[in-house]
Design a protein around this motif. Structure first.
Motif, PDB file in Angstrom:
ATOM      1  N   LEU A 138       0.126  -4.236   8.555  1.00  0.00           N
ATOM      2  CA  LEU A 138       0.922  -3.082   8.026  1.00  0.00           C
ATOM      3  C   LEU A 138       2.206  -2.980   8.412  1.00  0.00           C
ATOM      4  N   LEU A 153       4.326   7.138   2.064  1.00  0.00           N
ATOM      5  CA  LEU A 153       4.756   6.093   2.780  1.00  0.00           C
ATOM      6  C   LEU A 153       4.233   4.724   2.255  1.00  0.00           C
ATOM      7  N   LEU A 183       2.702  -0.479  14.703  1.00  0.00           N
ATOM      8  CA  LEU A 183       1.464  -1.042  15.214  1.00  0.00           C
ATOM      9  C   LEU A 183       1.787  -1.226  16.539  1.00  0.00           C
ATOM     10  N   TYR A 192      -1.544   2.993  16.186  1.00  0.00           N
ATOM     11  CA  TYR A 192      -0.266   3.134  15.912  1.00  0.00           C
ATOM     12  C   TYR A 192       0.610   4.204  16.588  1.00  0.00           C
ATOM     13  N   MET A 235      -3.459   0.324  -3.227  1.00  0.00           N
ATOM     14  CA  MET A 235      -3.291  -0.952  -2.835  1.00  0.00           C
ATOM     15  C   MET A 235      -2.771  -1.917  -4.106  1.00  0.00           C
ATOM     16  N   TYR A 281      -7.110  -5.177   3.577  1.00  0.00           N
ATOM     17  CA  TYR A 281      -5.711  -4.679   4.015  1.00  0.00           C
ATOM     18  C   TYR A 281      -5.715  -2.983   3.842  1.00  0.00           C
ATOM     19  N   GLU A 282      -6.967  -2.515   3.372  1.00  0.00           N
ATOM     20  CA  GLU A 282      -7.088  -1.143   3.119  1.00  0.00           C
ATOM     21  C   GLU A 282      -7.350  -0.524   4.645  1.00  0.00           C
ATOM     22  N   GLN A 283      -6.325   0.115   4.993  1.00  0.00           N
ATOM     23  CA  GLN A 283      -6.812   0.956   6.265  1.00  0.00           C
ATOM     24  C   GLN A 283      -6.925   2.463   6.286  1.00  0.00           C
ATOM     25  N   TYR A 284      -7.939   2.768   6.895  1.00  0.00           N
ATOM     26  CA  TYR A 284      -8.378   4.412   6.905  1.00  0.00           C
ATOM     27  C   TYR A 284      -7.864   4.982   8.124  1.00  0.00           C
ATOM     28  N   PHE A 285      -7.255   5.831   8.078  1.00  0.00           N
ATOM     29  CA  PHE A 285      -6.377   6.656   9.314  1.00  0.00           C
ATOM     30  C   PHE A 285      -7.235   7.849   9.731  1.00  0.00           C
ATOM     31  N   PRO A 308       4.554   4.814  10.691  1.00  0.00           N
ATOM     32  CA  PRO A 308       3.780   4.511  11.885  1.00  0.00           C
ATOM     33  C   PRO A 308       4.095   2.864  12.239  1.00  0.00           C
ATOM     34  N   THR A 337       1.722  -5.519   3.686  1.00  0.00           N
ATOM     35  CA  THR A 337       0.780  -6.437   4.596  1.00  0.00           C
ATOM     36  C   THR A 337       1.794  -7.737   4.717  1.00  0.00           C
ATOM     37  N   TYR A 384      -6.939  -0.290  14.506  1.00  0.00           N
ATOM     38  CA  TYR A 384      -5.613  -0.347  14.964  1.00  0.00           C
ATOM     39  C   TYR A 384      -5.185   0.855  15.609  1.00  0.00           C
ATOM     40  N   PHE A 440      -4.920   7.103   2.188  1.00  0.00           N
ATOM     41  CA  PHE A 440      -4.717   6.005   1.300  1.00  0.00           C
ATOM     42  C   PHE A 440      -4.659   6.510  -0.224  1.00  0.00           C
ATOM     43  N   TYR A 460       0.578   5.462   0.830  1.00  0.00           N
ATOM     44  CA  TYR A 460      -0.021   6.605   1.515  1.00  0.00           C
ATOM     45  C   TYR A 460       0.473   7.814   1.378  1.00  0.00           C
ATOM     46  N   LEU A 509       0.868  -1.208   0.008  1.00  0.00           N
ATOM     47  CA  LEU A 509       0.112   0.093  -0.102  1.00  0.00           C
ATOM     48  C   LEU A 509       0.819   1.301   0.104  1.00  0.00           C
TER      49      LEU A 509
END
Lengths: 111, 114
Positions: free
Chosen positions: A99, A88, B45, B35, A48, B101-105, B43, A92, B33, A45, A36, A34
């Motif tokens: 991540l 960034l 984890l 971080y 991916m 796997y797509e993470q939103y912060f 970041p 995974t 999550y 994001f 970012y 991924l």
């Protein structure tokens, strides 16, 4: 130990230039990569990538994954000052598919 | 557009004090999550939840950090006592599930320990 390495760590370009950011990974149970963008806040994001050789594109940004070389690149064409940020890369993997981030590439675009 | 909410955005505390951060993930996201991001680093984890259960807290310094997600929705991360080295950005992220796997912060909480 799982790791993600980005290069260069910082880059200064002028508006209109094209840049290529690099990311290499060594991650057990690799599943996806991924990208970012992080300005002065949380990462947002971008892409991916799960399949090797298939380019993903969004406007002036594009990215591709090379599973054979365990690497990915992020290209930005016709850069603008608004592209200035930390980019960034994260892979995974591991037992939980977490991540693992690289340190980032700080891109500065000068007018 | 749905977003991850965090509060406070900034926190200054003295060492040895207790501090807590709150996170509300995107509605419907089962995985949450926490971080920690130190300046100049990516970041890292701290803890991962699936609903109300901890999936991975192997990197959480359990002598001083704790995290909970009692009802499987919002979450709290606590540090007690805070140390100078805890100064960092604390980011919360969410994803639909463990296999997404797509993470939103969220916007993060900038902690400064004096």
């Amino acid at each position: 130990e799982d790791k993600v390495v980005q290069s260069p760590l910082s880059l200064v370009v002028h508006e209109g230039d094209t840049v290529t950011l690099n990311c290499s990974y060594e991650v057990t149970n690799f599943r996806s990569l991924l990208w970012y963008k992080q300005e002065k806040k949380a990462p947002t994001f971008l892409f991916m990538l799960t399949s090797s050789g298939i380019e993903k594109k969004s406007g002036r940004l594009s990215s591709i994954l090379d599973k054979k070389e365990l690497s990915s690149i992020l290209n930005i064409t016709a850069t603008q000052t608004g592209d200035s940020a930390i980019y960034l890369c994260a892979a995974t993997g591991g037992s939980q598919g977490n991540l693992i981030f690289g340190k980032g590439t700080k891109l500065s675009v000068k007018p | 557009e749905a977003e991850v909410a965090q509060s406070p955005r900034y926190k200054i505390t003295e060492k040895s004090q207790a501090v807590a951060f709150w996170c509300d993930p995107i509605s419907g996201h089962a995985t949450l999550y926490w971080y920690r991001q130190i300046l100049g680093q990516g970041p890292e984890l701290l803890v991962q939840f699936q609903d109300e259960s901890v999936v991975d807290d192997s990197q959480l310094p359990k002598d001083r950090f704790s995290a909970e997600r009692l009802k499987g929705v919002d979450s709290t991360l606590k540090i007690q006592p805070a140390e100078l080295g805890d100064s960092a950005m604390y980011l919360c992220a969410s994803s639909l599930s463990l296999s997404t796997y797509e993470q939103y912060f969220g916007p993060g909480t900038r902690l400064t320990v004096t």
